[in-house]
Design a protein around this motif. Structure first.
Motif, PDB file in Angstrom:
ATOM      1  N   TYR A 263       0.865  -1.180   0.000  1.00  0.00           N
ATOM      2  CA  TYR A 263       0.000   0.000   0.000  1.00  0.00           C
ATOM      3  C   TYR A 263       0.899   1.227   0.000  1.00  0.00           C
ATOM      4  O   TYR A 263       1.933   1.231   0.674  1.00  0.00           O
ATOM      5  CB  TYR A 263      -0.894   0.020   1.235  1.00  0.00           C
ATOM      6  N   LEU A 264       0.530   2.241  -0.747  1.00  0.00           N
ATOM      7  CA  LEU A 264       1.284   3.495  -0.761  1.00  0.00           C
ATOM      8  C   LEU A 264       0.365   4.652  -0.431  1.00  0.00           C
ATOM      9  O   LEU A 264      -0.678   4.826  -1.065  1.00  0.00           O
ATOM     10  CB  LEU A 264       1.923   3.742  -2.133  1.00  0.00           C
ATOM     11  N   VAL A 265       0.742   5.419   0.573  1.00  0.00           N
ATOM     12  CA  VAL A 265       0.131   6.722   0.838  1.00  0.00           C
ATOM     13  C   VAL A 265       1.176   7.760   0.451  1.00  0.00           C
ATOM     14  O   VAL A 265       2.283   7.765   1.001  1.00  0.00           O
ATOM     15  CB  VAL A 265      -0.279   6.884   2.315  1.00  0.00           C
ATOM     16  N   TRP A 266       0.844   8.602  -0.493  1.00  0.00           N
ATOM     17  CA  TRP A 266       1.795   9.568  -1.057  1.00  0.00           C
ATOM     18  C   TRP A 266       1.255  10.978  -0.836  1.00  0.00           C
ATOM     19  O   TRP A 266       0.236  11.344  -1.403  1.00  0.00           O
ATOM     20  CB  TRP A 266       1.986   9.286  -2.545  1.00  0.00           C
ATOM     21  N   ARG A 267       1.920  11.721   0.001  1.00  0.00           N
ATOM     22  CA  ARG A 267       1.549  13.114   0.241  1.00  0.00           C
ATOM     23  C   ARG A 267       2.759  13.993  -0.037  1.00  0.00           C
ATOM     24  O   ARG A 267       3.383  14.545   0.860  1.00  0.00           O
ATOM     25  CB  ARG A 267       1.051  13.292   1.678  1.00  0.00           C
ATOM     26  N   ALA A 268       3.106  14.047  -1.290  1.00  0.00           N
ATOM     27  CA  ALA A 268       4.250  14.823  -1.749  1.00  0.00           C
ATOM     28  C   ALA A 268       3.989  15.233  -3.185  1.00  0.00           C
ATOM     29  O   ALA A 268       3.119  14.668  -3.849  1.00  0.00           O
ATOM     30  CB  ALA A 268       5.541  14.008  -1.651  1.00  0.00           C
ATOM     31  N   GLY A 269       4.732  16.185  -3.641  1.00  0.00           N
ATOM     32  CA  GLY A 269       4.558  16.637  -5.014  1.00  0.00           C
ATOM     33  C   GLY A 269       5.699  17.554  -5.413  1.00  0.00           C
ATOM     34  O   GLY A 269       6.546  17.920  -4.595  1.00  0.00           O
ATOM     35  N   PHE A 270       5.690  17.915  -6.692  1.00  0.00           N
ATOM     36  CA  PHE A 270       6.764  18.712  -7.256  1.00  0.00           C
ATOM     37  C   PHE A 270       6.182  19.884  -8.037  1.00  0.00           C
ATOM     38  O   PHE A 270       5.074  19.796  -8.574  1.00  0.00           O
ATOM     39  CB  PHE A 270       7.633  17.852  -8.180  1.00  0.00           C
ATOM     40  N   SER A 271       6.937  20.963  -8.111  1.00  0.00           N
ATOM     41  CA  SER A 271       6.470  22.158  -8.814  1.00  0.00           C
ATOM     42  C   SER A 271       7.111  22.298 -10.192  1.00  0.00           C
ATOM     43  O   SER A 271       6.887  23.301 -10.866  1.00  0.00           O
ATOM     44  CB  SER A 271       6.759  23.409  -7.972  1.00  0.00           C
ATOM     45  N   GLN A 272       7.910  21.321 -10.597  1.00  0.00           N
ATOM     46  CA  GLN A 272       8.455  21.332 -11.945  1.00  0.00           C
ATOM     47  C   GLN A 272       8.300  19.941 -12.546  1.00  0.00           C
ATOM     48  O   GLN A 272       8.156  18.956 -11.831  1.00  0.00           O
ATOM     49  CB  GLN A 272       9.918  21.778 -11.948  1.00  0.00           C
ATOM     50  N   GLU A 273       8.339  19.872 -13.868  1.00  0.00           N
ATOM     51  CA  GLU A 273       8.023  18.630 -14.570  1.00  0.00           C
ATOM     52  C   GLU A 273       9.183  17.661 -14.637  1.00  0.00           C
ATOM     53  O   GLU A 273       8.978  16.455 -14.798  1.00  0.00           O
ATOM     54  CB  GLU A 273       7.538  18.944 -15.989  1.00  0.00           C
ATOM     55  N   LYS A 274      10.411  18.135 -14.497  1.00  0.00           N
ATOM     56  CA  LYS A 274      11.574  17.265 -14.632  1.00  0.00           C
ATOM     57  C   LYS A 274      12.626  17.577 -13.583  1.00  0.00           C
ATOM     58  O   LYS A 274      12.755  18.715 -13.138  1.00  0.00           O
ATOM     59  CB  LYS A 274      12.202  17.415 -16.030  1.00  0.00           C
ATOM     60  N   LEU A 275      13.356  16.537 -13.195  1.00  0.00           N
ATOM     61  CA  LEU A 275      14.584  16.667 -12.429  1.00  0.00           C
ATOM     62  C   LEU A 275      15.673  16.044 -13.280  1.00  0.00           C
ATOM     63  O   LEU A 275      15.641  14.835 -13.542  1.00  0.00           O
ATOM     64  CB  LEU A 275      14.472  15.954 -11.078  1.00  0.00           C
ATOM     65  N   GLY A 276      16.618  16.864 -13.749  1.00  0.00           N
ATOM     66  CA  GLY A 276      17.476  16.390 -14.824  1.00  0.00           C
ATOM     67  C   GLY A 276      16.577  16.055 -15.995  1.00  0.00           C
ATOM     68  O   GLY A 276      15.763  16.877 -16.420  1.00  0.00           O
ATOM     69  N   GLU A 277      16.665  14.831 -16.493  1.00  0.00           N
ATOM     70  CA  GLU A 277      15.767  14.408 -17.577  1.00  0.00           C
ATOM     71  C   GLU A 277      14.636  13.522 -17.086  1.00  0.00           C
ATOM     72  O   GLU A 277      13.825  13.041 -17.870  1.00  0.00           O
ATOM     73  CB  GLU A 277      16.561  13.679 -18.675  1.00  0.00           C
ATOM     74  N   TRP A 278      14.561  13.277 -15.750  1.00  0.00           N
ATOM     75  CA  TRP A 278      13.547  12.375 -15.202  1.00  0.00           C
ATOM     76  C   TRP A 278      12.244  13.116 -14.969  1.00  0.00           C
ATOM     77  O   TRP A 278      12.222  14.173 -14.321  1.00  0.00           O
ATOM     78  CB  TRP A 278      14.065  11.773 -13.894  1.00  0.00           C
ATOM     79  N   ASP A 279      11.150  12.559 -15.464  1.00  0.00           N
ATOM     80  CA  ASP A 279       9.832  13.154 -15.268  1.00  0.00           C
ATOM     81  C   ASP A 279       9.421  13.014 -13.807  1.00  0.00           C
ATOM     82  O   ASP A 279       9.341  11.899 -13.280  1.00  0.00           O
ATOM     83  CB  ASP A 279       8.790  12.455 -16.154  1.00  0.00           C
ATOM     84  N   THR A 280       9.116  14.121 -13.145  1.00  0.00           N
ATOM     85  CA  THR A 280       8.810  14.062 -11.714  1.00  0.00           C
ATOM     86  C   THR A 280       7.505  13.313 -11.433  1.00  0.00           C
ATOM     87  O   THR A 280       7.341  12.772 -10.340  1.00  0.00           O
ATOM     88  CB  THR A 280       8.739  15.473 -11.099  1.00  0.00           C
ATOM     89  N   GLU A 281       6.606  13.226 -12.394  1.00  0.00           N
ATOM     90  CA  GLU A 281       5.376  12.465 -12.162  1.00  0.00           C
ATOM     91  C   GLU A 281       5.666  10.978 -11.962  1.00  0.00           C
ATOM     92  O   GLU A 281       4.833  10.242 -11.429  1.00  0.00           O
ATOM     93  CB  GLU A 281       4.379  12.657 -13.294  1.00  0.00           C
ATOM     94  N   LEU A 282       6.858  10.530 -12.357  1.00  0.00           N
ATOM     95  CA  LEU A 282       7.215   9.119 -12.235  1.00  0.00           C
ATOM     96  C   LEU A 282       7.800   8.761 -10.867  1.00  0.00           C
ATOM     97  O   LEU A 282       7.961   7.576 -10.569  1.00  0.00           O
ATOM     98  CB  LEU A 282       8.213   8.732 -13.332  1.00  0.00           C
ATOM     99  N   VAL A 283       8.111   9.752 -10.042  1.00  0.00           N
ATOM    100  CA  VAL A 283       8.690   9.461  -8.732  1.00  0.00           C
ATOM    101  C   VAL A 283       7.689   8.687  -7.877  1.00  0.00           C
ATOM    102  O   VAL A 283       8.014   7.645  -7.296  1.00  0.00           O
ATOM    103  CB  VAL A 283       9.132  10.755  -8.013  1.00  0.00           C
TER     104      VAL A 283
END
Length: 197
Positions: A114-134
């Motif tokens: 089970y995952l409870v995720w209460r985090a987010g990002f204000s930009q779409e990428k970190l380096g070339e990694w898509d932050t939505e994939l974290v």
């Protein structure tokens, strides 16, 4: 030594992962995504779990398959290394500060993913990694390893710091959870006598 090795090949990715729960935090990671490499290295170093990971993925399509499948393979290798989970701490928690950022991670190697995720990002990428994939990476690890995982960003503004604090917090919590407690002997840490289901 509690070790696991997974080789996973699909039409989208070819992956080999090995882990040693009783390691020193040594790593060799190559996923084709530089920032993901950096985060898995942080996971290894701060959990003291040795990790080798090589991924050949269809990055010409996008990063989704490489991200998801690397996490699945890592989770499966961790699960294999845990065996019947006898003697482990089972639970882990960590507050992870990084400059202006503070993250809280708590987990239970329960066999009930089970995952409870209460985090987010204000930009779409970190380096070339898509932050939505974290978030998806952590979801996939939790599912494959059978971890109940709670991740909460308490505060923070720098996206690099947020992501790194999450991975380091997960690492420190995993270190607690997988370590053997000598007082338990080899007993499975559950009144059921098994973990999962």
């Amino acid at each position: 030594m509690r070790t696991g090795r997974i080789e996973r090949k699909t039409s989208e990715t070819s992956i080999a992962v090995t882990v040693n729960l009783d390691g020193t935090g040594t790593y060799a990671v190559s996923t084709g995504i530089g920032f993901l490499d950096h985060m898995v290295e942080q996971l290894s170093r701060h959990s003291l779990i040795d990790v080798t990971m090589t991924v050949d993925g269809d990055l010409h399509v996008d990063q989704h398959h490489t991200t998801e499948d690397s996490a699945i393979a890592l989770g499966q290798a961790l699960l294999q290394a845990l065996g019947d989970k006898g003697g482990i701490g089972r639970y882990g928690q960590a507050f992870s500060p990084m400059d202006e950022t503070l993250v809280r991670v708590a987990l239970d190697i329960s066999g009930r993913p089970y995952l409870v995720w209460r985090a987010g990002f204000s930009q779409e990428k970190l380096g070339e990694w898509d932050t939505e994939l974290v978030e998806h990476w952590f979801h996939s690890v939790a599912q494959a390893c059978g971890i109940t995982l709670h991740v909460e960003l308490l505060y923070g503004t720098n996206n690099h710091h947020i992501c790194e604090a999450i991975f380091k917090g997960f690492a420190r919590a995993m270190r607690q959870a997988v370590e053997r407690d000598p007082r338990k002997g080899g007993a499975v840490p559950s009144t059921k006598g098994l973990l999962g289901g």
